[in-house]
Design a protein around this motif. Structure first.
Motif, mmCIF file in Angstrom:
data_model
loop_
_atom_site.group_PDB
_atom_site.id
_atom_site.type_symbol
_atom_site.label_atom_id
_atom_site.label_comp_id
_atom_site.label_asym_id
_atom_site.label_seq_id
_atom_site.Cartn_x
_atom_site.Cartn_y
_atom_site.Cartn_z
ATOM 1 N N CYS A 8 0.815 -1.215 0.000
ATOM 2 C CA CYS A 8 0.000 0.000 0.000
ATOM 3 C C CYS A 8 0.850 1.267 0.000
ATOM 4 O O CYS A 8 0.796 2.070 -0.935
ATOM 5 C CB CYS A 8 -0.943 0.002 1.210
ATOM 6 S SG CYS A 8 -2.082 1.409 1.226
ATOM 7 N N VAL A 13 -0.191 4.700 -2.098
ATOM 8 C CA VAL A 13 -0.262 5.922 -1.286
ATOM 9 C C VAL A 13 1.128 6.528 -1.186
ATOM 10 O O VAL A 13 2.120 5.808 -0.986
ATOM 11 C CB VAL A 13 -0.814 5.596 0.121
ATOM 12 C CG1 VAL A 13 -0.723 6.806 1.038
ATOM 13 C CG2 VAL A 13 -2.258 5.100 0.021
ATOM 14 N N SER A 15 3.635 7.647 0.605
ATOM 15 C CA SER A 15 4.120 7.645 1.987
ATOM 16 C C SER A 15 5.310 8.582 2.165
ATOM 17 O O SER A 15 5.506 9.139 3.253
ATOM 18 C CB SER A 15 4.507 6.225 2.418
ATOM 19 O OG SER A 15 5.432 5.661 1.520
ATOM 20 N N PRO A 86 -3.881 8.489 7.823
ATOM 21 C CA PRO A 86 -5.138 8.352 7.080
ATOM 22 C C PRO A 86 -5.361 9.423 6.022
ATOM 23 O O PRO A 86 -6.235 9.262 5.157
ATOM 24 C CB PRO A 86 -6.202 8.448 8.181
ATOM 25 C CG PRO A 86 -5.509 8.023 9.428
ATOM 26 C CD PRO A 86 -4.118 8.560 9.283
ATOM 27 N N THR A 122 -7.196 4.158 5.711
ATOM 28 C CA THR A 122 -6.660 4.376 4.362
ATOM 29 C C THR A 122 -7.584 3.803 3.293
ATOM 30 O O THR A 122 -7.752 4.397 2.223
ATOM 31 C CB THR A 122 -5.261 3.756 4.251
ATOM 32 O OG1 THR A 122 -4.381 4.422 5.159
ATOM 33 C CG2 THR A 122 -4.700 3.882 2.843
ATOM 34 N N ARG A 125 -9.995 5.994 1.621
ATOM 35 C CA ARG A 125 -9.496 6.968 0.658
ATOM 36 C C ARG A 125 -9.121 6.337 -0.680
ATOM 37 O O ARG A 125 -9.009 7.037 -1.690
ATOM 38 C CB ARG A 125 -8.276 7.698 1.235
ATOM 39 C CG ARG A 125 -8.584 8.485 2.500
ATOM 40 C CD ARG A 125 -7.346 9.192 3.026
ATOM 41 N NE ARG A 125 -6.822 10.183 2.098
ATOM 42 C CZ ARG A 125 -7.308 11.416 1.961
ATOM 43 N NH1 ARG A 125 -8.356 11.796 2.665
ATOM 44 N NH2 ARG A 125 -6.760 12.257 1.110
#
Length: 215
Positions: A8, A13, A15, A86, A122, A125
């Motif tokens: 993820c 995402v 990060s 989040p 998460t 989203r």
């Protein structure tokens, strides 16, 4: 059943942006060097305590990064990464590319070094639903151990399986070790330490269906 599993954070995402922004909140102007120090320490924290909740891994890692960089960290501020996680941004191509995979008949799953409660936030989203999630809590360990992959395989017995991830160390190496087909999302434009591990490489998720289908 045909499955594409994803890491993820870093893959779907952003990060790096999330951690950098979090570090800037507690130490304005120091975010870039704290991020680099954070990346140097995280795996050691996970390896020392493989059952430690990820929110605590992040707090301990940030504390070590601040100590190394001689940045003062208030005790309450160590939780900033978990608090902001989040809201970390999803990469812009994720929705279209995952929708294309789903339309082509692939099931989607996450194999994440994260807590169940954090990944639940998460998932709200992410623009496409996932059919399965394996967290570090479920696996009892952190990647690059084999545990996430083994838990997923026992639960779903995939007839076809491709793993897609940004991290060479955390994901490509164990997927190679287990003989799982894999696509490296090389967002940082780095050279793989061992090119023979990489079957397919993309700079982002654009064209992922072709890479998955033709791998």
């Amino acid at each position: 059943m045909r499955w594409v599993t994803f890491d993820c954070f870093g893959t779907l995402v952003d990060s790096r942006h999330g951690l950098l922004t979090s570090a800037e909140l507690i130490a304005p102007g120091q975010g870039a060097r704290l991020l680099e120090a954070y990346n140097r320490h995280e795996h050691a924290v996970q390896a020392e305590s493989p059952t430690l909740r990820y929110r605590h891994v992040m707090a301990e890692t940030l504390s070590r990064a601040c100590q190394e960089e001689k940045v003062e960290l208030n005790e309450d501020d160590a939780t900033v990464a978990a608090a902001t996680l989040p809201y970390w941004p999803v990469f812009p191509e994720v929705g279209a590319e995952l929708s294309t995979l789903r339309a082509a008949g692939w099931n989607l799953a996450l194999l994440t070094n994260c807590d169940r409660d954090l990944i639940a936030e998460t998932l709200r989203r992410l623009p496409v639903p996932f059919d399965a999630v394996v967290t570090a809590e479920d696996a009892g360990d952190y990647k690059p151990s084999n545990a996430h992959f083994e838990v997923f395989k026992r639960a779903h017995e995939p007839a076809a399986w491709v793993h897609v991830a940004q991290s060479y160390f955390h994901d490509m190496v164990p997927a190679h070790r287990l003989g799982i087909r894999r696509v490296w999302i090389n967002r940082m434009g780095r050279r793989a330490p061992d090119e023979t591990i990489i079957q397919k490489a993309l700079p982002d998720l654009h064209g992922l269906l072709t890479a998955v289908r033709d791998g």
